[in-house]
Design a protein around this motif. Sequence first.
Motif, short mmCIF file in Angstrom:
data_model
loop_
_atom_site.label_atom_id
_atom_site.label_comp_id
_atom_site.label_asym_id
_atom_site.label_seq_id
_atom_site.Cartn_x
_atom_site.Cartn_y
_atom_site.Cartn_z
N SER A 1 -3.48 3.11 1.92
CA SER A 1 -3.26 3.55 0.68
C SER A 1 -3.34 4.86 0.41
O SER A 1 -3.15 5.68 -0.74
CB SER A 1 -4.18 2.82 -0.58
N THR B 1 -0.38 7.31 -0.86
CA THR B 1 0.02 7.06 -2.24
C THR B 1 -1.03 7.13 -3.44
O THR B 1 -0.77 6.83 -4.51
CB THR B 1 0.89 5.82 -2.40
N LYS C 1 -3.64 5.11 -4.31
CA LYS C 1 -3.77 3.97 -5.20
C LYS C 1 -5.26 4.03 -5.81
O LYS C 1 -6.08 4.22 -5.06
CB LYS C 1 -3.76 2.72 -4.33
N CYS D 1 0.68 -1.24 -0.16
CA CYS D 1 -0.10 0.11 0.16
C CYS D 1 0.92 1.23 0.17
O CYS D 1 0.51 2.16 -0.56
CB CYS D 1 -0.81 -0.07 1.16
N GLU D 2 1.98 1.12 0.57
CA GLU D 2 2.82 2.29 0.74
C GLU D 2 3.70 2.61 -0.27
O GLU D 2 4.24 3.66 -0.43
CB GLU D 2 3.49 2.56 2.10
N SER D 3 3.96 1.58 -1.05
CA SER D 3 5.00 1.71 -2.10
C SER D 3 4.68 2.59 -3.23
O SER D 3 3.29 2.54 -3.71
CB SER D 3 5.11 0.44 -2.84
N ASP D 4 5.39 3.53 -3.68
CA ASP D 4 4.93 4.10 -4.81
C ASP D 4 5.01 3.75 -6.05
O ASP D 4 4.71 4.23 -7.03
CB ASP D 4 6.12 5.52 -4.87
N ILE D 5 5.87 2.48 -6.32
CA ILE D 5 6.03 1.86 -7.24
C ILE D 5 4.58 1.03 -7.84
O ILE D 5 4.32 0.96 -8.72
CB ILE D 5 7.25 0.75 -7.35
N LYS E 1 1.00 0.80 -8.17
CA LYS E 1 -0.11 1.96 -8.65
C LYS E 1 -1.54 1.46 -8.06
O LYS E 1 -2.22 2.16 -8.41
CB LYS E 1 0.01 2.05 -10.00
#
Length: 430
Positions: free
Chosen positions: A185, A188, A190, A161-165, A167
Amino acid sequence: MDLTQSGRQRGRILRRFFELLVENKEDIGKIITAENGKAKGDAEGEALFSAGFFEWFSEEAPRIYGDVIPHSNPSCRTQVLKEPVGVCGLITPWNFPMAMGARKVAAALAAGCTVVMKSDGLTRFASNVLAVLAERAGVPKGVFNVVTALENTPSLGLTLCESDIVKKISFAGSTRVGKLLMQQSRGTLKKLSLALGGNAPFIVFDDADVETAVASAIISKFKVTGQTCVCVNRFFVQEGIYEEFSKRFVEEMKKAQVGDGQDAAMTHGPLTNGVAKTQEHIQDAVSKNATVLLGGKSLPSVGKNFHELTILGNVDDSMKVATEETFGPVAALAKFSTEEEVISRANDCEVGLASYLMTNDLGRAHRVSERLEFGMVAINTGVISDSAAPFGGVKHSGMGREGSKYGIDDYINIKMIVTGGINTVYSASL
Ligand SMILES: O=CCCC(=O)O
């Protein structure tokens, strides 16, 4: 799968994926039964259900059309492109260890996305099978990734959820966890698809065909021993048909066999972790005057996760079997008098995923379906899911649609291109 492949090329790979699932359905069924417990028929059915999504989306992949829109200004042109959202985090449950992954993966790959699938730690082998078959089908390396976890599941969810990669998150599971993923999420922003809990009503009107209603009740209530999010939770049976329906339902259910899913004679397997909740719901109902028409007990002599298939009569809307999703093998039968009353009682819940309606009156079928606050309505059938049909809920049952021609949209971003300064004066007319 990647932008260098055309939809047609992705479609061919997905088609091969479909064929491999069908060819291997017996072995896949054994793996699903071994880790989830479901009966042989249900497990092989799940392999084919999974295959159906790859077949469907193999045909959608080449048909992700954009648009050309007439612009308000005659010297401008507007184009719409449909692009894959990018890396998708897919979080899947134990009740359909392969099919809930297949439903998401097939759509994501068709759209041209790459995926990281986090399978449920209790049932990881079936999802690993998907990874093996992906490679055999020709999915390029790095496009389909699986992560397994048991203890550190929440931190994996958080990382996705926190990853910017990543989407997009697509999740199937409880409303509680769906809301948590949504919160996690927000930083970012999502794109989200959430297939969450249900409290499905099954309404039997006096004019229904009893045999159709009973056959539909059995499949929609007791599939996977009551552990699917579209399983009926509340039966509303009109007064004039109540006795006949409940009698025939009990007679038919007496033919079912609960036991080891690997034994082909068994129609229903164990619960994964729901015996205590099932018992709690039955005891609550009985303490408030419900009657046990069939079953009612756990089956410790068969195994700690086994429970009798149960039918309760004289249920009312205050009981836990009506207010909470049991996710177990309990059919809770309540009576109703009028159409108006049953619509209001069926809608009186926070969630809105599946609903079922048994009637031979065409006008009533339309009228009631339109007023039910659920994402899906099944009329005179207990089978609501199909790769060609849009699956999803309203209210606290989530957002987004899976399967069908709409399912691809959850994995697509729309890009608009406007071109200005186009001289609209034709030189031929000068
Ligand atoms: O459990 C969730 C989905 C089940 C189904 O699509 O039949």
